[in-house]
Design a protein around this motif. Structure first.
Motif, PDB file in Angstrom:
ATOM      1  N   ILE A 231       0.810  -1.219   0.000  1.00 13.70           N
ATOM      2  CA  ILE A 231       0.000   0.000   0.000  1.00 13.70           C
ATOM      3  C   ILE A 231       0.844   1.270   0.000  1.00 13.70           C
ATOM      4  O   ILE A 231       0.683   2.121  -0.862  1.00 13.70           O
ATOM      5  N   SER A 232       1.767   1.386   0.959  1.00  9.63           N
ATOM      6  CA  SER A 232       2.537   2.640   0.978  1.00  9.63           C
ATOM      7  C   SER A 232       3.985   2.425   0.539  1.00  9.63           C
ATOM      8  O   SER A 232       4.783   3.351   0.549  1.00  9.63           O
ATOM      9  N   GLY A 233       4.330   1.202   0.183  1.00  8.73           N
ATOM     10  CA  GLY A 233       5.698   0.948  -0.266  1.00  8.73           C
ATOM     11  C   GLY A 233       6.597   0.483   0.877  1.00  8.73           C
ATOM     12  O   GLY A 233       7.675  -0.037   0.648  1.00  8.73           O
ATOM     13  N   SER A 234       6.171   0.701   2.133  1.00  8.24           N
ATOM     14  CA  SER A 234       6.907   0.170   3.292  1.00  8.24           C
ATOM     15  C   SER A 234       5.943  -0.708   4.072  1.00  8.24           C
ATOM     16  O   SER A 234       4.727  -0.527   3.978  1.00  8.24           O
ATOM     17  N   LYS A 235       6.475  -1.607   4.875  1.00  8.37           N
ATOM     18  CA  LYS A 235       5.616  -2.510   5.667  1.00  8.37           C
ATOM     19  C   LYS A 235       4.700  -1.706   6.575  1.00  8.37           C
ATOM     20  O   LYS A 235       5.158  -0.819   7.298  1.00  8.37           O
ATOM     21  N   CYS A 236       3.433  -2.006   6.541  1.00  7.56           N
ATOM     22  CA  CYS A 236       2.458  -1.211   7.282  1.00  7.56           C
ATOM     23  C   CYS A 236       1.322  -2.125   7.768  1.00  7.56           C
ATOM     24  O   CYS A 236       0.937  -3.067   7.069  1.00  7.56           O
ATOM     25  N   THR A 237       0.792  -1.834   8.977  1.00 12.09           N
ATOM     26  CA  THR A 237      -0.281  -2.688   9.506  1.00 12.09           C
ATOM     27  C   THR A 237      -1.651  -2.141   9.116  1.00 12.09           C
ATOM     28  O   THR A 237      -1.887  -0.934   9.199  1.00 12.09           O
ATOM     29  N   LYS A 266      13.118   4.134  -6.955  1.00 11.79           N
ATOM     30  CA  LYS A 266      12.655   5.402  -6.366  1.00 11.79           C
ATOM     31  C   LYS A 266      11.325   5.857  -6.993  1.00 11.79           C
ATOM     32  O   LYS A 266      10.464   6.401  -6.309  1.00 11.79           O
ATOM     33  N   TYR A 267      11.177   5.574  -8.316  1.00 13.08           N
ATOM     34  CA  TYR A 267       9.920   5.976  -8.978  1.00 13.08           C
ATOM     35  C   TYR A 267       8.761   5.104  -8.501  1.00 13.08           C
ATOM     36  O   TYR A 267       7.663   5.575  -8.242  1.00 13.08           O
ATOM     37  N   PHE A 268       9.062   3.793  -8.373  1.00 13.66           N
ATOM     38  CA  PHE A 268       7.998   2.872  -7.969  1.00 13.66           C
ATOM     39  C   PHE A 268       7.579   3.129  -6.523  1.00 13.66           C
ATOM     40  O   PHE A 268       6.389   3.140  -6.196  1.00 13.66           O
ATOM     41  N   LYS A 269       8.575   3.391  -5.658  1.00 19.66           N
ATOM     42  CA  LYS A 269       8.261   3.681  -4.246  1.00 19.66           C
ATOM     43  C   LYS A 269       7.422   4.953  -4.149  1.00 19.66           C
ATOM     44  O   LYS A 269       6.472   5.026  -3.381  1.00 19.66           O
ATOM     45  N   ALA A 270       7.791   5.959  -4.940  1.00 13.27           N
ATOM     46  CA  ALA A 270       7.043   7.227  -4.915  1.00 13.27           C
ATOM     47  C   ALA A 270       5.605   6.992  -5.382  1.00 13.27           C
ATOM     48  O   ALA A 270       4.649   7.470  -4.779  1.00 13.27           O
ATOM     49  N   PHE A 271       5.453   6.185  -6.433  1.00 11.16           N
ATOM     50  CA  PHE A 271       4.117   5.876  -6.960  1.00 11.16           C
ATOM     51  C   PHE A 271       3.276   5.211  -5.875  1.00 11.16           C
ATOM     52  O   PHE A 271       2.139   5.597  -5.604  1.00 11.16           O
ATOM     53  N   ARG A 272       3.888   4.205  -5.223  1.00  8.16           N
ATOM     54  CA  ARG A 272       3.166   3.467  -4.177  1.00  8.16           C
ATOM     55  C   ARG A 272       2.793   4.378  -3.010  1.00  8.16           C
ATOM     56  O   ARG A 272       1.714   4.303  -2.434  1.00  8.16           O
TER      57      ARG A 272
END
Ligand SMILES: Cc1cc2nc3c(=O)[nH]c(=O)nc-3n(C[C@H](O)[C@H](O)[C@H](O)COP(=O)(O)O)c2cc1C
Length: 325
Positions: A231-237, A266-272
């Protein structure tokens, strides 16, 4: 409530009890921070909860007009937050008491705040990063454990807190998994000088979110909390709602490739990040069947929607009882 529990955190912020009402995207607001301060603790609000810098400044000013307690602002210091420098300037100009940094390098925040007496607490999930922020001059570490709501760490509080307390020379505040007063006492006994509590404050009358989201905190249990990096590109609960059950929570092969590719990540993380932010916003504020609600397993301690002051009283119960003997 007239007993006072002194720890390094209460001394740094001049509060009665060692609790930070944790910054929560879309949830935390001025009203909650005022109620927190009136209850002898402190509240921290993410700068990202404001659409403009003027709104951020107005919120800090409103707090200051209504409370003498400390106010904290949370700055996301990674590269996706292109307003971070301006947000920092507003915090400095309006005289916030402390800043919590998350998801990035806090160097410039610390450098700007230190000479002005604004305290900086940095979110960390391991010893390596804790040592780094300590060397940069952080005033305290927020040790985010594997029971935290939102972006969680990998280590249990039992492992993380003593390790950081023993190997760092600045105070350690524990974040994650405090669902009642006993949990808080446990974190303090492990060596933390305070706790940063988020999820239990979602189900409060003062929170700026839909009633459905608040009720979900009451109705779901820790077994319904799942972790996703989609969802946000980093692990999230998030809560495993019927809509979430239909989603694939793990990044697929192609996404894993994009996340690990030197040039594309970096582009994919920003998109997410932007996509996830939009999804959380829709679910938190409106009634939608596409519900993606962020919360941690500490929702287990929540049995009704209450006022911030009532939630704080509950956390303080064991301390008050112990203090009476
Ligand atoms: C709904 C929600 C939103 C959050 N948003 C943020 C945020 O914007 N910035 C941040 O640094 N941490 C954020 N967090 C993490 C909290 O600040 C805190 O570390 C966490 O809530 C502690 O775990 P707990 O929920 O078990 O108390 C969020 C947590 C939740 C549950």
């Amino acid at each position: 409530m007239n007993k006072i529990l002194k720890t390094e955190l209460t001394k740094i912020l001049n509060i009665d009890y060692p609790i930070i009402q944790a910054p929560m995207f879309l949830v935390s607001n001025t009203k909650m921070a005022i109620e927190a301060a009136n209850s002898g603790i402190t509240g921290c609000i993410p700068a990202l909860n404001y659409r403009s810098l003027n709104e951020l400044e107005a919120s800090i000013m409103e707090f200051k007009a209504q409370s003498n307690g400390p106010i904290g602002i949370n700055l996301i210091v990674n590269k996706f937050n292109d307003k971070k420098n301006e947000q920092l300037k507003v915090c400095i100009k309006s005289g916030v008491d402390y800043i919590i940094t998350s998801l990035g390098n806090p160097k410039s925040t610390i450098q700007a705040c230190k000479p002005r007496g604004i305290k900086v607490f940095c979110d960390v999930t391991n010893l390596e990063y804790a040592r780094k922020v300590e060397s940069l001059g952080a005033d305290a570490i927020i040790a985010v454990n594997n029971k935290a709501g939102g972006h969680l760490g990998d280590l249990s509080p039992e492992k993380l807190i003593p390790e950081l307390v023993n190997k760092c020379n600045i105070p350690v505040i524990s974040a994650g998994g405090v669902s009642n007063g006993k949990d808080m006492v446990k974190m303090l006994s492990l060596g933390a000088c305070g706790v940063s509590i988020g999820t239990p404050f979602i189900a409060t009358h003062e929170a700026d979110i839909s009633n459905d989201y608040k009720q979900a905190i009451v109705d779901y249990t820790a077994n319904d909390i799942v972790v996703t990096d989609r969802i946000s590109g980093s692990k999230c609960t998030i809560i495993n709602t019927p809509y979430v059950k239909k989603l694939n929570l793990k990044a697929n092969r192609f996404e894993r490739f994009l996340f690990s590719n030197k040039y594309l990540k970096k582009y994919f993380k920003a998109f997410r990040w932007f996509q996830g932010t939009k999804m959380f916003k829709k679910s938190a504020k409106n009634v939608t069947y596409k519900t993606v609600w962020c919360a941690g397993p500490s929702l287990d301690g929540v049995h009704s929607i209450r006022h911030v002051s009532e939630v704080v009283s509950d956390f303080l119960n064991p301390i008050m009882i112990e203090g009476d003997n």
